[in-house]
Design a protein around this motif. Structure first.
Motif, PDB file in Angstrom:
ATOM      1  N   PHE A 250       0.834  -1.206   0.000  1.00 39.70           N
ATOM      2  CA  PHE A 250       0.000   0.000   0.000  1.00 39.70           C
ATOM      3  C   PHE A 250       0.868   1.256   0.000  1.00 39.70           C
ATOM      4  CE2 PHE A 250      -3.542  -2.744   1.070  1.00 39.70           C
ATOM      5  CZ  PHE A 250      -4.631  -2.079   0.527  1.00 39.70           C
ATOM      6  N   ALA A 251       1.972   1.228   0.760  1.00 40.73           N
ATOM      7  CA  ALA A 251       2.866   2.384   0.810  1.00 40.73           C
ATOM      8  C   ALA A 251       3.516   2.616  -0.551  1.00 40.73           C
ATOM      9  CB  ALA A 251       3.938   2.163   1.878  1.00 40.73           C
ATOM     10  N   ILE A 252       3.918   1.544  -1.227  1.00 39.36           N
ATOM     11  CA  ILE A 252       4.535   1.664  -2.556  1.00 39.36           C
ATOM     12  C   ILE A 252       3.557   2.301  -3.548  1.00 39.36           C
ATOM     13  CG2 ILE A 252       5.371   0.337  -4.544  1.00 39.36           C
ATOM     14  CD1 ILE A 252       6.600  -1.630  -2.523  1.00 39.36           C
ATOM     15  N   VAL A 253       2.311   1.817  -3.514  1.00 40.21           N
ATOM     16  CA  VAL A 253       1.311   2.347  -4.449  1.00 40.21           C
ATOM     17  C   VAL A 253       0.980   3.801  -4.136  1.00 40.21           C
ATOM     18  CG1 VAL A 253      -1.077   2.128  -5.241  1.00 40.21           C
ATOM     19  CG2 VAL A 253       0.314   0.085  -4.932  1.00 40.21           C
ATOM     20  N   GLN A 254       0.781   4.092  -2.851  1.00 43.25           N
ATOM     21  CA  GLN A 254       0.332   5.426  -2.465  1.00 43.25           C
ATOM     22  C   GLN A 254       1.420   6.484  -2.629  1.00 43.25           C
ATOM     23  OE1 GLN A 254      -2.697   6.505  -1.683  1.00 43.25           O
ATOM     24  NE2 GLN A 254      -1.950   8.596  -1.382  1.00 43.25           N
ATOM     25  N   PHE A 255       2.616   6.184  -2.148  1.00 39.42           N
ATOM     26  CA  PHE A 255       3.648   7.213  -2.092  1.00 39.42           C
ATOM     27  C   PHE A 255       4.592   7.203  -3.291  1.00 39.42           C
ATOM     28  CE2 PHE A 255       2.533   6.349   2.383  1.00 39.42           C
ATOM     29  CZ  PHE A 255       2.033   7.605   2.713  1.00 39.42           C
ATOM     30  N   PHE A 256       4.871   6.017  -3.843  1.00 36.86           N
ATOM     31  CA  PHE A 256       5.793   5.959  -4.977  1.00 36.86           C
ATOM     32  C   PHE A 256       5.063   6.020  -6.311  1.00 36.86           C
ATOM     33  CE2 PHE A 256       8.335   3.431  -8.065  1.00 36.86           C
ATOM     34  CZ  PHE A 256       9.393   4.334  -8.195  1.00 36.86           C
ATOM     35  N   VAL A 257       4.072   5.131  -6.482  1.00 38.32           N
ATOM     36  CA  VAL A 257       3.369   5.079  -7.769  1.00 38.32           C
ATOM     37  C   VAL A 257       2.476   6.301  -7.953  1.00 38.32           C
ATOM     38  CG1 VAL A 257       1.772   3.768  -9.211  1.00 38.32           C
ATOM     39  CG2 VAL A 257       3.463   2.565  -7.831  1.00 38.32           C
ATOM     40  N   ARG A 258       1.536   6.509  -7.014  1.00 39.83           N
ATOM     41  CA  ARG A 258       0.590   7.608  -7.155  1.00 39.83           C
ATOM     42  C   ARG A 258       1.208   8.964  -6.785  1.00 39.83           C
ATOM     43  NH1 ARG A 258      -2.826   5.796 -10.468  1.00 39.83           N
ATOM     44  NH2 ARG A 258      -3.948   7.733 -10.043  1.00 39.83           N
ATOM     45  N   GLY A 259       2.064   8.956  -5.758  1.00 47.92           N
ATOM     46  CA  GLY A 259       2.611  10.216  -5.285  1.00 47.92           C
ATOM     47  C   GLY A 259       3.785  10.731  -6.089  1.00 47.92           C
ATOM     48  N   TYR A 260       4.524   9.817  -6.757  1.00 50.26           N
ATOM     49  CA  TYR A 260       5.712  10.255  -7.500  1.00 50.26           C
ATOM     50  C   TYR A 260       5.585   9.990  -8.999  1.00 50.26           C
ATOM     51  CZ  TYR A 260      10.542  10.578  -9.105  1.00 50.26           C
ATOM     52  OH  TYR A 260      11.668  10.901  -9.805  1.00 50.26           O
ATOM     53  N   LEU A 261       5.460   8.710  -9.379  1.00 53.47           N
ATOM     54  CA  LEU A 261       5.428   8.374 -10.802  1.00 53.47           C
ATOM     55  C   LEU A 261       4.256   9.026 -11.522  1.00 53.47           C
ATOM     56  CD1 LEU A 261       6.406   4.576 -10.843  1.00 53.47           C
ATOM     57  CD2 LEU A 261       7.843   6.547 -11.393  1.00 53.47           C
ATOM     58  N   ALA A 262       3.079   8.964 -10.904  1.00 52.76           N
ATOM     59  CA  ALA A 262       1.887   9.526 -11.555  1.00 52.76           C
ATOM     60  C   ALA A 262       2.017  11.034 -11.751  1.00 52.76           C
ATOM     61  CB  ALA A 262       0.646   9.210 -10.732  1.00 52.76           C
ATOM     62  N   GLN A 263       2.777  11.694 -10.862  1.00 50.99           N
ATOM     63  CA  GLN A 263       2.968  13.134 -10.998  1.00 50.99           C
ATOM     64  C   GLN A 263       4.010  13.461 -12.066  1.00 50.99           C
ATOM     65  OE1 GLN A 263       0.995  15.249  -9.346  1.00 50.99           O
ATOM     66  NE2 GLN A 263      -0.005  13.462  -8.428  1.00 50.99           N
ATOM     67  N   LYS A 264       5.021  12.618 -12.185  1.00 46.45           N
ATOM     68  CA  LYS A 264       6.084  12.852 -13.148  1.00 46.45           C
ATOM     69  C   LYS A 264       5.702  12.409 -14.561  1.00 46.45           C
ATOM     70  CE  LYS A 264       9.184  14.474 -10.284  1.00 46.45           C
ATOM     71  NZ  LYS A 264       9.709  15.850 -10.411  1.00 46.45           N
ATOM     72  N   MET A 265       4.849  11.391 -14.673  1.00 46.28           N
ATOM     73  CA  MET A 265       4.453  10.846 -15.974  1.00 46.28           C
ATOM     74  C   MET A 265       2.936  10.883 -16.078  1.00 46.28           C
ATOM     75  SD  MET A 265       7.082   7.582 -15.885  1.00 46.28           S
ATOM     76  CE  MET A 265       6.634   7.039 -17.552  1.00 46.28           C
ATOM     77  N   GLN A 266       2.404  12.062 -16.301  1.00 42.45           N
ATOM     78  CA  GLN A 266       0.961  12.263 -16.266  1.00 42.45           C
ATOM     79  C   GLN A 266       0.239  11.709 -17.495  1.00 42.45           C
ATOM     80  OE1 GLN A 266       0.030  16.347 -15.352  1.00 42.45           O
ATOM     81  NE2 GLN A 266       1.310  16.377 -13.526  1.00 42.45           N
ATOM     82  N   LEU A 267       0.984  11.361 -18.528  1.00 46.13           N
ATOM     83  CA  LEU A 267       0.352  10.817 -19.734  1.00 46.13           C
ATOM     84  C   LEU A 267       0.186   9.302 -19.672  1.00 46.13           C
ATOM     85  CD1 LEU A 267       2.136  12.919 -22.515  1.00 46.13           C
ATOM     86  CD2 LEU A 267      -0.107  13.298 -21.484  1.00 46.13           C
ATOM     87  N   THR A 268       0.590   8.692 -18.572  1.00 42.78           N
ATOM     88  CA  THR A 268       0.522   7.248 -18.428  1.00 42.78           C
ATOM     89  C   THR A 268      -0.460   6.875 -17.330  1.00 42.78           C
ATOM     90  OG1 THR A 268       2.814   6.997 -19.128  1.00 42.78           O
ATOM     91  CG2 THR A 268       1.847   5.147 -17.961  1.00 42.78           C
ATOM     92  N   SER A 269      -1.192   5.795 -17.546  1.00 42.71           N
ATOM     93  CA  SER A 269      -2.127   5.298 -16.542  1.00 42.71           C
ATOM     94  C   SER A 269      -1.386   4.345 -15.591  1.00 42.71           C
ATOM     95  CB  SER A 269      -3.279   4.559 -17.227  1.00 42.71           C
ATOM     96  OG  SER A 269      -4.132   3.960 -16.282  1.00 42.71           O
ATOM     97  N   PHE A 270      -1.540   4.568 -14.281  1.00 45.56           N
ATOM     98  CA  PHE A 270      -0.855   3.748 -13.282  1.00 45.56           C
ATOM     99  C   PHE A 270      -1.863   3.017 -12.401  1.00 45.56           C
ATOM    100  CE2 PHE A 270       2.480   6.835 -14.260  1.00 45.56           C
ATOM    101  CZ  PHE A 270       3.584   6.003 -14.385  1.00 45.56           C
ATOM    102  N   VAL A 271      -1.391   1.930 -11.791  1.00 51.39           N
ATOM    103  CA  VAL A 271      -2.230   1.171 -10.860  1.00 51.39           C
ATOM    104  C   VAL A 271      -2.525   2.041  -9.647  1.00 51.39           C
ATOM    105  CG1 VAL A 271      -1.369  -1.082 -11.582  1.00 51.39           C
ATOM    106  CG2 VAL A 271      -0.181   0.154  -9.769  1.00 51.39           C
ATOM    107  N   GLY A 272      -3.651   1.749  -8.978  1.00 51.56           N
ATOM    108  CA  GLY A 272      -4.047   2.510  -7.811  1.00 51.56           C
ATOM    109  C   GLY A 272      -4.255   1.614  -6.603  1.00 51.56           C
ATOM    110  N   LEU A 273      -4.855   2.180  -5.577  1.00 47.81           N
ATOM    111  CA  LEU A 273      -5.082   1.425  -4.344  1.00 47.81           C
ATOM    112  C   LEU A 273      -6.045   0.262  -4.546  1.00 47.81           C
ATOM    113  CD1 LEU A 273      -5.291   4.318  -1.700  1.00 47.81           C
ATOM    114  CD2 LEU A 273      -3.402   2.735  -2.113  1.00 47.81           C
ATOM    115  N   ASP A 274      -6.902   0.358  -5.578  1.00 48.56           N
ATOM    116  CA  ASP A 274      -7.797  -0.767  -5.849  1.00 48.56           C
ATOM    117  C   ASP A 274      -7.003  -2.013  -6.227  1.00 48.56           C
ATOM    118  OD1 ASP A 274      -6.935   0.570  -8.120  1.00 48.56           O
ATOM    119  OD2 ASP A 274      -8.689   0.002  -9.307  1.00 48.56           O
ATOM    120  N   SER A 275      -5.872  -1.825  -6.918  1.00 45.51           N
ATOM    121  CA  SER A 275      -5.006  -2.957  -7.259  1.00 45.51           C
ATOM    122  C   SER A 275      -4.325  -3.508  -6.005  1.00 45.51           C
ATOM    123  CB  SER A 275      -3.951  -2.527  -8.280  1.00 45.51           C
ATOM    124  OG  SER A 275      -4.551  -2.099  -9.482  1.00 45.51           O
TER     125      SER A 275
END
Length: 305
Positions: A250-275
């Motif tokens: 959950f920490a990886i998804v929330q802080f790394f994927v959603r909090g960092y990657l999703a902000q840096k690569m806004q044109l890409t769809s990323f997994v979320g907490l539902d995953s």
């Protein structure tokens, strides 16, 4: 009373082998975190494939004055007539049913995109508009039918090459799959290590209580009653490790994927907490199942009752 006695025996075993229990928790936590990460990577790859393959286009590159190899170019820039001929073909009844939309990018437009893409790169200073291909960008209704465009426009005068962008995406996804498989391999090795450590812990716990076990056997205790506390010891330690790994996922998804990657690569769809919620029960079940199996095998094989 019977349940209370079993739980008391399990708690006693955990206290006697506290250092080994902590080791089991840590190894289970790390190995299941790798498992969860690998599952998330596979979900991410599948999501990215759906996202990008739907947006992939077919590029029809027109000749430039520096192209001498393709026989359709003959070392000269594509003429206005040749460009119009390609446009007519794309709009024809033969191809239009396959095409959702297309647009033409001339030298100056290609150069503007190039400068934007390679901003700050010294290579941008040596490129002129004439060196960049004029291009027809084609969005198909079904990206699986890109061969239709290639077959129709191959050999047409002024056409340098035809490229399906999915070929570039395939290379990227092969790298991501390799990384995911590596994570799975590491997780598998660590799960084996966790199983062996659990089995060793149970054997040590049984050895330290061998006199008590002998007395229990003499008074008629069943094999199941004797073995259950040992199995619970392994399951309890693995359960703690599993819960910690769920928290890590959950920490990886929330802080790394959603909090960092999703902000840096806004044109890409990323997994979320539902995953992450899908992965969580898998990790807990794997952790408990692995511990129960390893504990049962250890006590059945090495404990003489």
């Amino acid at each position: 009373m019977r349940f209370a006695l079993v739980m008391s025996e399990a708690g006693s075993g955990l206290k006697r082998n506290l250092s080994m229990v902590i080791s089991v928790v840590l190894v289970t936590f790390i190995s299941l975190t790798f498992v969860g990460t690998a599952i998330l990577m596979q979900m991410q790859i599948g999501q990215m494939k759906t996202y990008w393959y739907d947006r992939a286009q077919v590029a029809v590159y027109m000749c430039t004055a520096t192209d001498t190899t393709p026989p359709t170019c003959q070392g000269q820039d594509a003429t206005a007539a040749q460009i119009e001929a390609v446009k007519t073909k794309l709009s024809s009844p033969a191809l239009s049913p396959f095409i959702e939309k297309f647009y033409f990018e001339n030298h100056n437009q290609a150069y503007a995109d190039f400068k934007k893409q390679f901003k700050g790169n010294p290579v941008a200073d040596y490129v002129t508009p004439e060196l960049l291909n004029q291009t027809f960008w084609i969005k198909l209704k079904n990206q699986q039918q890109s061969d239709v465009i290639a077959q129709s426009l191959s050999g047409v005068a002024g056409v340098q090459s035809i490229t399906d962008q999915r070929s570039y995406l395939d290379q990227i996804f092969r790298i991501l799959n390799a990384a995911s498989l590596t994570a799975i391999a590491i997780a598998a090795v660590m799960l084996v290590a966790a199983a062996l450590l659990i089995a060793t812990t149970i054997r040590l716990s049984a050895f330290s209580r061998r006199r008590e076990l002998g007395i229990m056997r003499l008074v008629g205790a069943s094999n199941g009653f004797i073995q259950t506390p040992f199995v619970l010891e392994g399951v309890f330690a693995a359960l703690i490790g599993s819960v910690l790994s769920v928290g890590a996922v959950f920490a990886i998804v929330q802080f790394f994927v959603r909090g960092y990657l999703a902000q840096k690569m806004q044109l890409t769809s990323f997994v979320g907490l539902d995953s992450a919620w899908i992965v969580a029960p898998i990790l807990i079940v794997v952790g408990i199942g692995l511990a129960a199996l390893a504990s049962n095998v250890a006590i059945s094989r090495y404990l003489k009752v």
